[in-house]
Enzyme design. Structure first.
Site, PDB file in Angstrom:
ATOM      1  N   ASP A 152      38.515  45.282  43.861  1.00  0.00           N
ATOM      2  CA  ASP A 152      39.812  45.725  44.408  1.00  0.00           C
ATOM      3  C   ASP A 152      39.993  47.239  44.366  1.00  0.00           C
ATOM      4  O   ASP A 152      40.895  47.778  44.983  1.00  0.00           O
ATOM      5  CB  ASP A 152      40.957  45.047  43.649  1.00  0.00           C
ATOM      6  CG  ASP A 152      40.893  43.551  43.806  1.00  0.00           C
ATOM      7  OD1 ASP A 152      41.145  43.074  44.906  1.00  0.00           O
ATOM      8  OD2 ASP A 152      40.529  42.866  42.826  1.00  0.00           O
ATOM      9  N   CYS A 156      44.125  36.223  50.201  1.00  0.00           N
ATOM     10  CA  CYS A 156      43.757  37.318  51.089  1.00  0.00           C
ATOM     11  C   CYS A 156      42.625  36.892  52.023  1.00  0.00           C
ATOM     12  O   CYS A 156      41.849  35.994  51.704  1.00  0.00           O
ATOM     13  CB  CYS A 156      43.280  38.490  50.259  1.00  0.00           C
ATOM     14  SG  CYS A 156      44.606  39.417  49.515  1.00  0.00           S
ATOM     15  N   LYS A 198      49.821  42.591  38.685  1.00  0.00           N
ATOM     16  CA  LYS A 198      49.981  41.484  39.640  1.00  0.00           C
ATOM     17  C   LYS A 198      48.942  40.379  39.399  1.00  0.00           C
ATOM     18  O   LYS A 198      49.223  39.206  39.654  1.00  0.00           O
ATOM     19  CB  LYS A 198      49.846  42.038  41.066  1.00  0.00           C
ATOM     20  CG  LYS A 198      49.656  40.978  42.111  1.00  0.00           C
ATOM     21  CD  LYS A 198      48.755  41.480  43.216  1.00  0.00           C
ATOM     22  CE  LYS A 198      48.097  40.366  43.954  1.00  0.00           C
ATOM     23  NZ  LYS A 198      46.689  40.165  43.783  1.00  0.00           N
ATOM     24  N   ASN A 199      47.777  40.743  38.906  1.00  0.00           N
ATOM     25  CA  ASN A 199      46.750  39.719  38.678  1.00  0.00           C
ATOM     26  C   ASN A 199      46.753  39.173  37.252  1.00  0.00           C
ATOM     27  O   ASN A 199      45.855  38.425  36.874  1.00  0.00           O
ATOM     28  CB  ASN A 199      45.364  40.257  39.034  1.00  0.00           C
ATOM     29  CG  ASN A 199      45.198  40.347  40.544  1.00  0.00           C
ATOM     30  OD1 ASN A 199      46.042  39.858  41.297  1.00  0.00           O
ATOM     31  ND2 ASN A 199      44.126  40.982  40.986  1.00  0.00           N
TER      32      ASN A 199
HETATM   33  N1  EPU Z   1      34.384  31.557  43.877  1.00  0.00           N
HETATM   34  C1  EPU Z   1      33.737  30.398  44.289  1.00  0.00           C
HETATM   35  N2  EPU Z   1      34.247  29.192  43.870  1.00  0.00           N
HETATM   36  C2  EPU Z   1      35.360  29.101  43.077  1.00  0.00           C
HETATM   37  C3  EPU Z   1      36.008  30.273  42.670  1.00  0.00           C
HETATM   38  C4  EPU Z   1      35.492  31.495  43.093  1.00  0.00           C
HETATM   39  O1  EPU Z   1      32.743  30.457  44.996  1.00  0.00           O
HETATM   40  O2  EPU Z   1      35.768  27.969  42.746  1.00  0.00           O
HETATM   41  C5  EPU Z   1      33.843  32.862  44.334  1.00  0.00           C
HETATM   42  C6  EPU Z   1      34.805  33.568  45.299  1.00  0.00           C
HETATM   43  O3  EPU Z   1      34.661  33.090  46.598  1.00  0.00           O
HETATM   44  C7  EPU Z   1      34.383  35.030  45.135  1.00  0.00           C
HETATM   45  C8  EPU Z   1      33.966  35.103  43.671  1.00  0.00           C
HETATM   46  O4  EPU Z   1      33.734  33.756  43.230  1.00  0.00           O
HETATM   47  O5  EPU Z   1      33.271  35.318  45.939  1.00  0.00           O
HETATM   48  C9  EPU Z   1      34.962  35.757  42.756  1.00  0.00           C
HETATM   49  O6  EPU Z   1      36.200  35.102  42.829  1.00  0.00           O
HETATM   50  P1  EPU Z   1      37.165  34.996  41.554  1.00  0.00           P
HETATM   51  O7  EPU Z   1      37.410  33.555  41.265  1.00  0.00           O
HETATM   52  O8  EPU Z   1      36.602  35.854  40.473  1.00  0.00           O
HETATM   53  O9  EPU Z   1      38.482  35.671  42.107  1.00  0.00           O
HETATM   54  P2  EPU Z   1      39.963  35.109  42.055  1.00  0.00           P
HETATM   55  O10 EPU Z   1      40.290  34.619  40.697  1.00  0.00           O
HETATM   56  O11 EPU Z   1      40.197  34.219  43.198  1.00  0.00           O
HETATM   57  C10 EPU Z   1      41.044  37.370  41.248  1.00  0.00           C
HETATM   58  C11 EPU Z   1      42.067  38.306  41.807  1.00  0.00           C
HETATM   59  C12 EPU Z   1      41.492  39.072  42.980  1.00  0.00           C
HETATM   60  C13 EPU Z   1      40.254  39.818  42.500  1.00  0.00           C
HETATM   61  C14 EPU Z   1      39.246  38.840  41.876  1.00  0.00           C
HETATM   62  C15 EPU Z   1      38.015  39.521  41.315  1.00  0.00           C
HETATM   63  C16 EPU Z   1      44.133  37.164  41.354  1.00  0.00           C
HETATM   64  C17 EPU Z   1      45.313  36.439  41.872  1.00  0.00           C
HETATM   65  N3  EPU Z   1      43.233  37.553  42.243  1.00  0.00           N
HETATM   66  O12 EPU Z   1      40.755  36.454  42.304  1.00  0.00           O
HETATM   67  O13 EPU Z   1      42.469  40.021  43.377  1.00  0.00           O
HETATM   68  O14 EPU Z   1      39.666  40.466  43.596  1.00  0.00           O
HETATM   69  O15 EPU Z   1      39.885  38.093  40.832  1.00  0.00           O
HETATM   70  O16 EPU Z   1      38.364  40.400  40.281  1.00  0.00           O
HETATM   71  O17 EPU Z   1      44.016  37.410  40.169  1.00  0.00           O
HETATM   72  C18 EPU Z   1      43.779  41.305  44.877  1.00  0.00           C
HETATM   73  O18 EPU Z   1      44.475  41.603  43.902  1.00  0.00           O
HETATM   74  O19 EPU Z   1      43.933  41.845  46.004  1.00  0.00           O
HETATM   75  C19 EPU Z   1      42.733  40.294  44.712  1.00  0.00           C
HETATM   76  C20 EPU Z   1      42.105  39.752  45.740  1.00  0.00           C
END
Ligand code: EPU
Length: 436
Positions: free
Chosen positions: A311, A121, A25-26
């Site tokens: 996760d 989320c 999914k990711n």
């Molecule tokens: N962050 C910032 N600024 C940004 C981007 C991120 O401060 O511009 C912070 C976030 O607030 C967080 C941290 O950086 O504290 C990590 O966020 P990241 O960008 O790594 O996560 P994401 O890309 O938004 C994906 C997955 C998440 C998973 C995370 C970490 C998808 C769609 N989502 O999120 O998956 O937890 O990476 O591995 O790929 C889930 O599947 O339930 C889920 C939440």
């Protein structure tokens, strides 16, 4: 909330049998966005029927492309694209983080893009500042308006050299999806290197992109003038695989996860074994069970890859309520991911949360006073109760709690699990869970 949205589980059954886990999914949604970088057709196979994929298909259609599913194959063709109104993006942005990732492809192909402030989320603020700063570094002009950010470029985006303040998965993907067609070279330091990101790099390489990954979290990209279509089989969902493993541990069952891949789950497998679980790796599956009579307590610190994934944490912590001793959790990825533990306490678990860092890993949250650590005292007998799904992984942790509890639990808002767990009701029933 409809009846369909309530999952009623009577606990006490050991989950036993096989479950099939398909594409991640990711990962798949990012590969679908990569297909917007070319006007040639692209196909992705091993695609699970989960709502997040439907959302991205709808997004691609809104942008003027096609995304059609046939069995487990999704065909994407973005021959013609257009920039939508921010208001049209709102339902997608509310449901998913993916719409922010289409900026690079739209800027390259149309010279314009828009971000509606995204949803996702309920596990923290989840800002997009790193995404916006990356796009600015590539030469995009940014105009902030209420609830939206408007981006334009004059001529072509150019390569850039910069470092992320934190190895964000999404921001790293944003850079990849933008740098591949930018003019010249890009060097990104402090990049995230999750297996899902390496899978996106594999797709981009198939399309003709030039990308190299250095061991020290540095990614180098040389922009090319055009990219071609691709065919790709998605990597398996390592988050779903770990969720079923946690269910096997908590219920003292034995679950074979068909399609799970060991290489993506090394850190989880170490922790699983540390908790008294055992596993066997076969070519097409990993089988999980509890090796000792007791579950052993753990120290879990979540981190970026190759650390323990955030996760993986909620379902495993739920299993640790049954451990023989005191476990500690230090969540370093999201500042607000422990809300789900309150519901576990209401079912009889003994969990106390803390603002301090309860672990040595460097962390952004201790100094900012966020509740991001927990101590879990086990074993505690859980009883059934009323639960409302807070987010995807918190929701699965409630399923694990209900399966472990004495009596019956009602899990409200259970359809949120359809976002990332394919046919989970069917899978639970086939494993012997007592669903009503
Ligand atoms: N962050 C910032 N600024 C940004 C981007 C991120 O401060 O511009 C912070 C976030 O607030 C967080 C941290 O950086 O504290 C990590 O966020 P990241 O960008 O790594 O996560 P994401 O890309 O938004 C994906 C997955 C998440 C998973 C995370 C970490 C998808 C769609 N989502 O999120 O998956 O937890 O990476 O591995 O790929 C889930 O599947 O339930 C889920 C939440």
């Amino acid at each position: 909330m409809s009846d369909h949205d309530i999952l009623r589980i009577t606990g006490g059954e050991a989950l036993t049998g096989d479950v099939l886990v398909r594409g991640a999914k990711n990962s798949i949604p990012k590969n679908m966005v990569a297909a917007l970088l070319t006007d040639e057709p692209c196909t992705i196979s091993n695609v699970a029927a989960v709502r997040d994929i439907e959302i991205v298909s709808g997004l691609i259609q809104l942008l003027g492309g096609s995304a059609d599913r046939d069995g487990d194959v999704v065909a994407i063709h973005a021959a013609n694209l257009h920039v939508p109104e921010a208001a049209e993006l709102e339902p997608f942005a509310r449901a998913s983080r993916i719409p922010v990732l289409v900026c690079g492809p739209l800027l390259h192909r149309l010279g314009e893009a828009v971000i509606h402030m995204p949803g996702g989320c309920a596990i923290g603020d989840r800002p997009v500042d790193m995404h916006v700063e990356a796009l600015r570094a590539f030469g995009a002009m940014i105009e902030e308006r209420p609830d939206e950010i408007h981006l334009t470029v004059q001529g072509r985006l150019h390569g850039a050299k910069f470092a992320l303040p934190y190895p964000s998965v999404g921001a790293t993907e944003q850079v990849l999806l933008t740098a591949v067609l930018a003019e010249g070279d890009t060097e990104l330091s402090n990049a995230a290197l999750e297996p899902e990101i390496l899978d996106l790099i594999a797709v981009l390489q198939k399309m003709g992109a030039i990308i190299s990954v250095q061991p020290s979290r540095v990614i180098r990209i040389t922009g090319v003038d055009r990219l071609r279509g691709f065919k790709h089989r998605s990597m398996p969902d390592r988050l779903e695989a770990a969720s079923w493993a946690a269910a096997a541990l908590a219920t003292d069952g034995r679950i074979s996860v068909l399609g799970a891949r060991q290489a993506d789950m090394m850190t989880f497998l170490n922790a699983f074994r540390g908790a008294g679980g055992e596993f066997e790796v076969d070519e097409d599956r990993i089988t999980f069970w509890r090796a000792s009579e007791r579950i052993e307590p753990l120290l879990i610190e979540t981190d970026v890859h190759p650390g323990f994934m955030t996760d993986w944490q909620p379902p495993l912590v739920t299993a640790l309520t049954q451990a023989n001793g005191i476990s500690t959790l230090h969540e370093t990825v999201y500042e607000d991911r422990l809300g789900y533990t309150k519901a576990l306490v209401a079912l009889g678990a003994q969990i106390q949360t803390f603002r301090q860092c309860l672990g040595p890993l460097p962390c952004r949250f201790g100094s900012r006073n966020h509740v991001h650590s927990a101590v879990i005292v086990g074993p505690t007998k859980l009883h059934g109760g009323e639960l409302t799904v807070p987010d995807l992984r918190g929701g699965f942790s409630y399923v694990v709690a209900a399966l472990t509890a004495n009596g019956t639990s009602d899990i409200h808002g259970a359809s949120l699990l359809d976002r990332g767990y394919e046919r989970f009701r069917e899978k639970l029933t086939s494993l012997g869970a007592h669903l009503h």
